[in-house]
Design an enzyme around this catalytic site. Structure first.
Site, mmCIF file in Angstrom:
data_model
loop_
_atom_site.group_PDB
_atom_site.id
_atom_site.type_symbol
_atom_site.label_atom_id
_atom_site.label_comp_id
_atom_site.label_asym_id
_atom_site.label_seq_id
_atom_site.Cartn_x
_atom_site.Cartn_y
_atom_site.Cartn_z
ATOM 1 N N TYR A 172 68.324 60.327 29.185
ATOM 2 C CA TYR A 172 67.104 59.866 29.842
ATOM 3 C C TYR A 172 66.773 60.773 31.030
ATOM 4 O O TYR A 172 65.644 61.255 31.193
ATOM 5 C CB TYR A 172 67.333 58.427 30.314
ATOM 6 C CG TYR A 172 66.240 57.843 31.179
ATOM 7 C CD1 TYR A 172 65.069 57.355 30.618
ATOM 8 C CD2 TYR A 172 66.402 57.750 32.571
ATOM 9 C CE1 TYR A 172 64.083 56.805 31.412
ATOM 10 C CE2 TYR A 172 65.416 57.194 33.372
ATOM 11 C CZ TYR A 172 64.260 56.728 32.791
ATOM 12 O OH TYR A 172 63.286 56.184 33.575
ATOM 13 N N SER B 214 61.474 60.003 37.589
ATOM 14 C CA SER B 214 62.599 59.189 38.048
ATOM 15 C C SER B 214 63.509 60.040 38.912
ATOM 16 O O SER B 214 63.603 61.256 38.697
ATOM 17 C CB SER B 214 63.377 58.669 36.838
ATOM 18 O OG SER B 214 64.599 58.097 37.265
#
Ligand SMILES: Cc1cc2nc3c(=O)[nH]c(=O)nc-3n(C[C@H](O)[C@H](O)[C@H](O)COP(=O)(O)OP(=O)(O)OC[C@H]3O[C@@H](n4cnc5c(N)ncnc54)[C@H](O)[C@@H]3O)c2cc1C
Lengths: 253, 468
Positions: A159, A146
């Protein structure tokens, strides 16, 4: 075997219920996909994904349990996958969870679980697969990283930090696999509209699973090491590394 | 295939691709210097539970000479010319011997190979395995029909094969893409030549129809023929091309200076593309410009031009490693044949490639004569088109899949020596004698010791779980 245009015949998905995974598999089914192993936790989502692939005419589809935290099962998971596919052309690592980034909502256990779900669990399973794939002398590992892991942001830092770990691990694994015939492709999307992000305020340059899947297919065709979705993130994140912390921590999402 | 948990140290591997430089899988490369080193390697692979495959000069474009996770028997060092019968022109060579090496040995003595592909850098073993064709296919067929004998190290031992000796296995090996074992020795009948030159006719054709008509006429008069098709021009200029046809020159055809040394053969050591450029040099604009110049330069019709063997047969060999020019993603060559009744497919294929902007830079059209007896041989009477296409573009897979469908429906097929992407469903349709071939192989090699990546990709039903 992957063909010379990078299209696989057999795919194993970690996080088989993932919407990005499903969008990708639908595209690959239109090419030369013949066998899929969907590994995951949510049996209902796995079954739905399996039905979809069967309806698209993929001859062999199997589901199996993948629990990121159950590291002792990961080698057995590889064996279970190889009951269905002769060899793994493509391993898609799509497991993960967003979790919270609010200090009140987080606990030591919650942090550990998020790191496990996004980093240590997938990394352990990737290693188990990578060793067998290296023995087979071919294949590709596609890892959903990501942009959140490229420069970690306040809004999703647990995250993001876990994805940073996974991203770094994948780069190193790719280098370690040099000469084995196995290649690693790291996919770095921005905000993707999925179940996982439902209810989270949308960030700029948001995409959907379909766009990510299209970008991955192009990455396979070009034998890419890194795929940014959208592509402009490559430049933006290069610039981001020069933004001072004081400013960076104020960026809203 | 290897039992899991086997603790043997894994020998070093190399990642190898075909000539198209795309894909690539890892295998142990085991060079062999002479035929008697081959059988022990087969035994070793068997005892270690590894698959194995012969590899020659790696000129197959796709994954035919790859064996992921297995052993590749590298025949290149096994390259001696063993015997030339000066009366009959029958020559015996080790299978790693290249057409290049063979020509250097035999041309000065007045002999030529019965069939040569568009490059002289192929091994005779590889040429047999692909049952290669040349510009003389309409007249002389593929290389299989010029073979006298082969020595094969298969899964069940060393045998000598020929058209009249264990014929089933012989024809399964011709065109068998290395899957019946390792050819160690090739014995073939050469063609007598008076000179090392060719008398060449060159013609321009405005479009595909004219090209096909002229090729058919020229085929009746000449041993060799081929058309280079401009892959980019469409519309009324679709298929415009330069046709060359030729025959071996006799002494009388040469002028006085050449006549003093009529059999000289000295293909120059070529220039090289030294490194792989980061982006392909063969872009759309370059290709369009090159095609313009080349077509404009070609004479409307020229007869009686004298060319050397290298000029006429192996023009691509004059730039070494030209395949690097396609850049980091590599390329594929797409070659199919359709029966004459399906000649429309040639036009459709060119149109589809153009519509997808796939920039087919180099297209070659030729008509084939009679098919060989080998069940997996590629040529059949009809038209064959070959196009080089850079890999990495988005449309390539779907477009070639679509053309595959047209080819199969017309009763044609795709050439395995060039292929890296055909789908298994169509493979069986394109090669209707597959079952026959399979029966011979299964009798000989029931354990399927010999496997290639191409085979794994195409013969999916052949593969057992956990058998890698
Ligand atoms: C520029 C260029 C032009 C070409 N033009 C033509 C053409 O005009 N006509 C044509 O027919 N082909 C053509 N080809 C294709 C080429 O002739 C074939 O791919 C041929 O098989 C290459 O031989 P190789 O020694 O390089 O074999 P490799 O590429 O190393 O191997 C090809 C296949 O042969 C098998 N093989 C190799 N050695 C042996 C052996 N000793 N015993 C058994 N099997 C073996 C391999 O297992 C593999 O399946 C061309 C290729 C190039 C690059």
């Amino acid at each position: 075997m992957n063909d010379v245009t990078g299209m696989p015949e057999s795919v194993v998905v970690l996080g088989g219920g993932s919407e990005i995974a499903r969008a990708l598999l639908v595209r690959l089914a239109g090419r030369r996909l013949r066998a899929v192993v969907l590994a995951g936790r949510d049996e209902t989502a796995l079954a739905a994904a399996a039905r979809e692939l069967e309806s698209l005419g993929v001859p062999t589809v199997a589901t199996t349990r993948f629990e990121a935290s159950d590291v002792s099962d990961h080698e057995d998971l590889v064996r279970r996958a190889l009951d269905t596919v002769a060899s793994v052309d493509l391993l898609l690592v799509a497991a993960g969870a967003l979790g919270s980034a609010e200090l009140e909502a987080l606990s030591p256990e919650a942090v550990a679980r998020l790191v496990e779900a996004n980093f240590t669990g997938p990394a352990a399973a990737m290693l188990a697969f990578a060793r067998v794939m290296a023995d087979h002398g071919h294949g590709r590992i596609v890892v959903l990283s990501s942009v959140a892991g490229v420069r970690v942001r306040r809004s999703n830092f647990v995250y993001g930090a876990a994805k940073a770990g996974l991203d770094g691990f994948s780069q190193g694994l790719g280098d370690a696999l040099e000469g084995t015939g196995v290649r690693v492709t790291i996919v770095r999307p921005g905000f993707v509209r999925t179940r996982m992000t439902a209810g989270v305020p949308e960030a700029p340059l948001a995409t959907g699973p379909e766009e990510v899947a299209d970008a991955i297919v192009r990455g396979l065709e070009r034998d890419a090491e890194v795929v940014w979705v959208p592509a402009v993130f490559r430049v933006l994140l290069a610039l981001a590394s020069h933004v001072p912390r004081a400013l960076w921590r104020r960026i809203p999402s | 295939m290897r039992a899991s948990g086997d603790a043997r140290p894994v020998p070093p591997r190399r990642v190898l691709t075909g000539f198209g430089r795309a894909g690539g899988t890892a295998a142990v490369l085991r060079p062999v210097r002479s035929p008697d080193e081959v059988a022990p390697l087969v035994e070793e692979a068997r005892s270690e539970g590894r698959h194995l495959l012969p590899r020659g000069l790696g000129r197959a474009y796709g994954d035919a000479a790859q064996c992921a996770g297995g052993v590749l028997v590298d025949t290149r060092p096994m390259d001696r010319v063993l015997e030339i019968d000066p009366d009959s022109g029958v020559v015996r060579v080790e299978a790693g011997c290249s057409v290049d090496t063979l020509l250097r040995a035999v041309v000065p003595r007045g002999w030529f190979v019965p069939v040569t592909p568009g490059t002289r850098h192929v091994s005779l073993g590889g040429a047999v395995a692909a049952d290669v064709h040349g510009k003389n296919h309409h007249r002389d067929g593929s290389i299989g029909s010029h073979l006298r004998e082969l020595e094969l190290v298969g899964a069940s031992g060393v045998t000598r094969l020929g058209p009249g000796r264990d014929a089933e296995r012989f024809w399964a090996t011709v065109g068998g893409m290395g899957l019946t074992g390792i050819v160690t020795e090739v014995c073939l009948a050469l063609r007598r030549i008076e000179t090392s030159r060719l008398v060449v006719t060159t013609e321009r054709a405005r479009d595909l129809e004219e090209c096909m008509a002229r090729l058919s006429d020229l085929d009746a008069q000449h041993r060799y023929s081929v058309a280079w098709v401009d892959g980019i021009s469409g519309g009324s200029r679709l298929g415009r091309s330069v046709i060359t046809a030729g025959d071996h020159a006799s002494l009388d055809d040469l002028d006085a200076s050449d006549r003093s040394d009529p059999l000289s053969y000295d293909p120059r050591v070529p220039l090289a593309v030294p490194v792989t450029p980061p982006v392909g040099l063969v872009g759309r604009t370059t290709v369009r410009a090159l095609n313009e110049v080349w077509y404009a330069k070609a004479p409307r019709r020229r007869v009686g031009e004298i060319q050397t063997i290298a000029q006429f047969f192996h023009p691509l060999d004059s730039v070494r490693d030209w395949n690097r020019a396609y850049g980091p993603h590599g390329f594929t060559q797409y070659q199919f044949v359709v029966p004459s009744s399906g000649s429309e497919v040639v036009r459709r294929a060119l149109e589809l490639l153009q519509r997808a902007r796939l920039t087919p830079s180099l297209c070659v059209l030729k008509s084939f004569g009679a098919a060989s007896l080998a069940p997996l041989s590629f040529p059949m009477p009809g038209w064959t088109l070959a196009a080089d296409i850079p890999v990495g573009g988005h449309a390539i897979g779907p477009v070639l899949d679509e053309i595959d469908g047209l080819v199969a429906a017309a009763g044609g097929r795709v050439y395995l020596a060039k292929d890296g992407r055909l789908r298994p469903e169509l493979f069986a349709a394109m090669y209707p004698r597959l079952a026959e071939w399979r029966a011979v192989r299964d009798r000989d090699d029931p354990g399927r010791l010999f496997v290639s990546d191409l085979w794994r990709r195409l013969a999916v039903q052949d593969r057992e779980r956990s058998d890698w």
